[in-house]
Scaffold this active site. Structure first.
Site, mmCIF file in Angstrom:
data_model
loop_
_atom_site.group_PDB
_atom_site.id
_atom_site.type_symbol
_atom_site.label_atom_id
_atom_site.label_comp_id
_atom_site.label_asym_id
_atom_site.label_seq_id
_atom_site.Cartn_x
_atom_site.Cartn_y
_atom_site.Cartn_z
ATOM 1 N N HIS A 65 0.848 -1.195 0.000
ATOM 2 C CA HIS A 65 0.000 0.000 0.000
ATOM 3 C C HIS A 65 0.880 1.241 0.000
ATOM 4 O O HIS A 65 2.099 1.142 0.073
ATOM 5 C CB HIS A 65 -0.989 -0.027 1.165
ATOM 6 C CG HIS A 65 -0.390 0.054 2.532
ATOM 7 N ND1 HIS A 65 0.463 -0.897 3.045
ATOM 8 C CD2 HIS A 65 -0.518 0.997 3.514
ATOM 9 C CE1 HIS A 65 0.814 -0.568 4.273
ATOM 10 N NE2 HIS A 65 0.244 0.584 4.586
ATOM 11 N N HIS A 67 1.374 3.881 2.001
ATOM 12 C CA HIS A 67 1.894 4.647 3.142
ATOM 13 C C HIS A 67 3.416 4.764 3.078
ATOM 14 O O HIS A 67 4.108 3.810 2.690
ATOM 15 C CB HIS A 67 1.443 4.005 4.463
ATOM 16 C CG HIS A 67 -0.012 4.244 4.742
ATOM 17 N ND1 HIS A 67 -0.750 3.459 5.593
ATOM 18 C CD2 HIS A 67 -0.861 5.194 4.264
ATOM 19 C CE1 HIS A 67 -1.997 3.912 5.624
ATOM 20 N NE2 HIS A 67 -2.096 4.948 4.829
ATOM 21 N N ASP A 69 5.830 4.634 5.107
ATOM 22 C CA ASP A 69 6.714 3.656 5.751
ATOM 23 C C ASP A 69 6.690 2.289 5.058
ATOM 24 O O ASP A 69 7.222 1.313 5.586
ATOM 25 C CB ASP A 69 6.377 3.525 7.257
ATOM 26 C CG ASP A 69 4.944 3.130 7.514
ATOM 27 O OD1 ASP A 69 4.088 3.376 6.650
ATOM 28 O OD2 ASP A 69 4.673 2.557 8.584
ATOM 29 N N HIS A 70 6.095 2.224 3.862
ATOM 30 C CA HIS A 70 6.129 0.994 3.061
ATOM 31 C C HIS A 70 6.704 1.236 1.662
ATOM 32 O O HIS A 70 6.958 0.281 0.941
ATOM 33 C CB HIS A 70 4.725 0.383 2.957
ATOM 34 C CG HIS A 70 4.197 -0.042 4.295
ATOM 35 N ND1 HIS A 70 4.162 -1.359 4.692
ATOM 36 C CD2 HIS A 70 3.742 0.684 5.343
ATOM 37 C CE1 HIS A 70 3.691 -1.419 5.933
ATOM 38 N NE2 HIS A 70 3.428 -0.198 6.345
ATOM 39 N N HIS A 121 -7.430 -1.227 5.477
ATOM 40 C CA HIS A 121 -6.427 -0.283 6.011
ATOM 41 C C HIS A 121 -6.292 0.890 5.028
ATOM 42 O O HIS A 121 -6.342 2.054 5.421
ATOM 43 C CB HIS A 121 -5.108 -1.019 6.192
ATOM 44 C CG HIS A 121 -3.983 -0.146 6.654
ATOM 45 N ND1 HIS A 121 -3.943 0.413 7.902
ATOM 46 C CD2 HIS A 121 -2.852 0.268 6.022
ATOM 47 C CE1 HIS A 121 -2.830 1.139 8.031
ATOM 48 N NE2 HIS A 121 -2.157 1.064 6.901
ATOM 49 N N ASP A 140 -0.145 -4.046 6.079
ATOM 50 C CA ASP A 140 -0.857 -3.562 7.261
ATOM 51 C C ASP A 140 -2.296 -4.069 7.292
ATOM 52 O O ASP A 140 -3.190 -3.414 7.847
ATOM 53 C CB ASP A 140 -0.837 -2.027 7.307
ATOM 54 C CG ASP A 140 0.543 -1.479 7.648
ATOM 55 O OD1 ASP A 140 1.480 -2.291 7.849
ATOM 56 O OD2 ASP A 140 0.691 -0.249 7.696
ATOM 57 N N HIS A 178 4.542 -4.786 10.270
ATOM 58 C CA HIS A 178 5.021 -4.109 11.488
ATOM 59 C C HIS A 178 5.247 -5.111 12.612
ATOM 60 O O HIS A 178 4.564 -6.133 12.699
ATOM 61 C CB HIS A 178 3.993 -3.073 11.975
ATOM 62 C CG HIS A 178 3.963 -1.828 11.166
ATOM 63 N ND1 HIS A 178 4.824 -0.772 11.382
ATOM 64 C CD2 HIS A 178 3.168 -1.464 10.129
ATOM 65 C CE1 HIS A 178 4.561 0.192 10.521
ATOM 66 N NE2 HIS A 178 3.561 -0.202 9.735
HETATM 67 ZN ZN LIG Z 1 -0.120 1.570 6.496
#
Ligand SMILES: [Zn+2]
Length: 263
Positions: A65, A67, A69-70, A121, A140, A178
């Site tokens: 996805h 975001h 942090d990915h 998410h 996530d 995570h």
């Molecule tokens: Zn995320």
């Protein structure tokens, strides 16, 4: 888990390198022969180091996805390796070459990866499934002992996505996005103090953390037995939450609400 140390998990005919990044994210390399795919590269440097040390050619970046942090390592990894970027066809995947969706397939070396759409998410969240290695990258959507927050989707949508993942074989290895295993299982243990398997699992996870080992992968069998977010359709959880007779999506919504208040 500290970043800077990587872990290996062998599959049949492949290998997963677990790369902790940004404090509590997991990035991954799926290694098939001398080829590799990077899942959710949040930071290019540790992945480049692993690729170099192992003499691997990076074929794909697979984003679950959009975001930050990915995907934060996408552009540097792509520039340095010439790999292609696959991910959901939304606007925020840096360097996206190939938009993929539920039912699509990709090849890494001789391995075939199936794309599974898991909205909730985010609207366009994807999971990546390697049937030959019984491995699943869940980003996530599904975490060890928990699930992602509902940022762009409703509870019925997320419950549907988790239910889809739960249909995969019990032995499927779950590589999530995570490292939230301990707090997730603390929440589950608080919710069901009379459920021995949850407590045993929390103790196992805390031992792994103490020993400096990775808390991934788990198996779908473990998740189905102890992750409350996969058990919203069980009478025991419905009763525990005072929601007997309600739908699984309603129970899931209440679980998610309580977890948001917990941490
Ligand atoms: Zn995320």
């Amino acid at each position: 888990m500290k970043t800077g140390r990587c872990f290996e998990h062998p599959l049949r005919d492949a290998l997963v390198v677990i790369v902790p990044v940004l404090g509590d994210n997991f990035s991954y390399l799926l290694v098939a022969g001398d080829r590799a795919a990077a899942v959710d590269p949040a930071d290019a440097a540790p992945l480049l180091e692993q690729l170099d040390a192992r003499g691997l050619k990076l074929e794909w970046i697979l984003n679950t996805h959009h975001h930050f942090d990915h995907v934060a390592g996408n552009e540097e990894l792509k520039a340095r390796t010439g790999c292609r970027v696959a991910g959901p066809g939304c606007a925020h995947i840096p360097g996206l070459d190939q938009a993929v969706a539920d039912g699509d397939r990709l090849s890494v070396g001789r391995q075939t990866i199936e794309v599974i759409g898991t909205p909730g998410h985010t609207r366009s969240h994807l999971c990546y499934y390697l049937p030959s290695g019984a491995a699943l990258w869940t980003g996530d959507t599904l975490f060890t002992g928990g699930c992602g927050r509902l940022i762009e989707g409703g509870s019925a949508t997320m419950w549907g996505s988790l239910h889809t993942l739960a249909m995969l074989p019990d032995e499927t290895l779950v590589f999530c996005g995570h490292d939230y295993a301990e707090e997730n299982l603390q929440f589950a243990a608080l919710l069901q103090p009379d459920h021995p398997a949850i407590h045993q699992r929390l103790v196992r996870i805390q031992a792994l953390i103490r020993e400096g080992k990775a808390t991934v992968p788990s198996t779908l069998a473990e998740e189905k037995a102890t992750n409350p977010f996969l058990r919203a359709d069980t009478p025991e959880l419905m009763q525990r939450l005072g929601l007997a007779g309600k739908s699984a999506a309603d129970v899931f919504a209440e679980l998610r609400h309580r977890k948001d208040l917990f941490a």
